[in-house]
Design an enzyme around this catalytic site. Sequence first.
Site, PDB file in Angstrom:
ATOM      1  N   SER A   1      37.248  44.105  42.515  1.00 26.74           N
ATOM      2  CA  SER A   1      36.804  43.914  43.898  1.00 26.74           C
ATOM      3  C   SER A   1      37.729  42.971  44.652  1.00 26.74           C
ATOM      4  CB  SER A   1      35.383  43.367  43.921  1.00 26.74           C
ATOM      5  OG  SER A   1      34.502  44.288  43.340  1.00 26.74           O
TER       6      SER A   1
HETATM    7  N1  SAH Z   1      32.776  43.691  39.216  1.00 27.60           N
HETATM    8  C1  SAH Z   1      34.103  44.283  39.178  1.00 27.60           C
HETATM    9  C2  SAH Z   1      34.181  45.528  40.029  1.00 27.60           C
HETATM   10  C3  SAH Z   1      34.277  46.737  39.189  1.00 27.60           C
HETATM   11  S1  SAH Z   1      34.316  48.246  40.108  1.00 27.60           S
HETATM   12  C4  SAH Z   1      35.125  43.231  39.585  1.00 27.60           C
HETATM   13  O1  SAH Z   1      34.949  42.095  39.267  1.00 27.60           O
HETATM   14  O2  SAH Z   1      36.104  43.525  40.179  1.00 27.60           O
HETATM   15  C5  SAH Z   1      32.664  48.812  39.869  1.00 27.60           C
HETATM   16  C6  SAH Z   1      32.270  49.112  38.465  1.00 27.60           C
HETATM   17  O3  SAH Z   1      30.945  49.631  38.498  1.00 27.60           O
HETATM   18  C7  SAH Z   1      33.126  50.158  37.757  1.00 27.60           C
HETATM   19  O4  SAH Z   1      33.683  49.592  36.587  1.00 27.60           O
HETATM   20  C8  SAH Z   1      32.134  51.262  37.418  1.00 27.60           C
HETATM   21  O5  SAH Z   1      32.367  51.881  36.174  1.00 27.60           O
HETATM   22  C9  SAH Z   1      30.825  50.495  37.395  1.00 27.60           C
HETATM   23  N2  SAH Z   1      29.627  51.306  37.535  1.00 27.60           N
HETATM   24  C10 SAH Z   1      29.383  52.363  38.353  1.00 27.60           C
HETATM   25  N3  SAH Z   1      28.143  52.824  38.151  1.00 27.60           N
HETATM   26  C11 SAH Z   1      27.574  52.043  37.196  1.00 27.60           C
HETATM   27  C12 SAH Z   1      26.311  52.040  36.540  1.00 27.60           C
HETATM   28  N4  SAH Z   1      25.355  52.926  36.810  1.00 27.60           N
HETATM   29  N5  SAH Z   1      26.084  51.094  35.601  1.00 27.60           N
HETATM   30  C13 SAH Z   1      27.039  50.170  35.284  1.00 27.60           C
HETATM   31  N6  SAH Z   1      28.253  50.140  35.842  1.00 27.60           N
HETATM   32  C14 SAH Z   1      28.515  51.065  36.800  1.00 27.60           C
END
Ligand code: SAH
Length: 280
Positions: free
Chosen positions: A130
Site C-alpha cells: 500500500s
Molecule cells: N497490507 C499490505 C497490502 C497488501 S495488498 C501492505 O502492507 O502493503 C492487499 C492484500 O489483500 C493482497 O495480498 C491480497 O492477497 C489480500 N487479500 C485479498 N482478499 C483477501 C481475503 N479475502 N483475505 C485475506 N487477504 C486478502
Amino acid sequence: MTTKEKRFPLSLSSVVDQREAGRGDHFGRSASTQTATQNARQGANLAIRVSPAVNSEKKQAEQSAPFASPLVSDGVRRAMVARVAQQGVSDALVLAALQAIPRHMFLDSGLASQAYVDASLPIGHHQTISQPYIVGRMLEILRNGAALDKVLEIGTGCGYQAAVLSLIAKDVYSVERIKALHELAKNNLRPMRIANIRLHYGDGMLGMPQVAPFDGIILAAAGMEVPHALLMQLKIGGRLIAPVGDRHQVLQLIERVSVHDWNSTMVENCHFVPLRSGVI
Ligand code: SAH
C-alpha cells in the site's frame, strides 16, 4: 511447513531468518512517481521523532521496534513521512510509526530504491504494497486519537502495514489468502522481531471469530461491500476502515454503535486491489 509454523497464532519470534545479511543499500537513487494503477532492504534507523505531546506513545513505539541498525534510509523516510503529513495526516503516533518502519525491507531489492516514493508498488502475485499516504490515513482514522488494543488486518500482503500497525496497537492479527504472500510477510517480519503481530493464512472475509471482537478492523483490499462477518466481529465502539467499490472505490469508515447498529461514513476516493474469497 514445520509443525511450529502450523500453530495459530503464529508467533513471529518463533522463527529465525538471516535474510538481512547481504541486503544492499538502495537509497539515494532516483525514484520516479508511480500510481497504484501503474503498479499491479538493510538497515533501519528507528529514531522516532514526535512532538512532546506524544512522548509516552513515542517510547512505546521505540520499545516495540527493537530492530535498529545504521541507517541511510532515515532521511529519505523522513521526507516520505513529511509528504504524508503534507497531504493531511496529522496523527503524530501514526507519523512516528511510518518513520520507524523500514519500508524498503518489504520490497524486492530491485524496487527498494523506490520504497520511499509515496506510491503503491508490486509485491508479486498481482498484489501491491500500500501507498504510505493511504496507510497513514487509514490508521489515523482507525485510531481516532485513542489507544488501540486488538486490531485485525485483512490482506497482510508483504507485511508492511502490519508492521506499522504493530507500533500503534497492542495486538495485531493479520490474515492473508495467498499462501506465498503469507510466507513472504513472515520472512519480511521475522528479522524485525515484532512480538505483537500474529499472521494467519486464510480467507479474511470470514474474519477471525476465534479472537474477536476487535477494537479496530482494517481492510487492505476492496470488496463491493464490507463482509458481514467482519461487522459482527467489531467491538461496540470499535471502528472498521475499508476500501469499497470496483473501478470507483471509496474509503468507508464503519463504527459499531450497538449490538445491532453500525454508522457508516464515506471518507475519500482510493484505489486498492480486489478483496477475493477463498484461499490460494
Ligand atoms: N497490507 C499490505 C497490502 C497488501 S495488498 C501492505 O502492507 O502493503 C492487499 C492484500 O489483500 C493482497 O495480498 C491480497 O492477497 C489480500 N487479500 C485479498 N482478499 C483477501 C481475503 N479475502 N483475505 C485475506 N487477504 C486478502
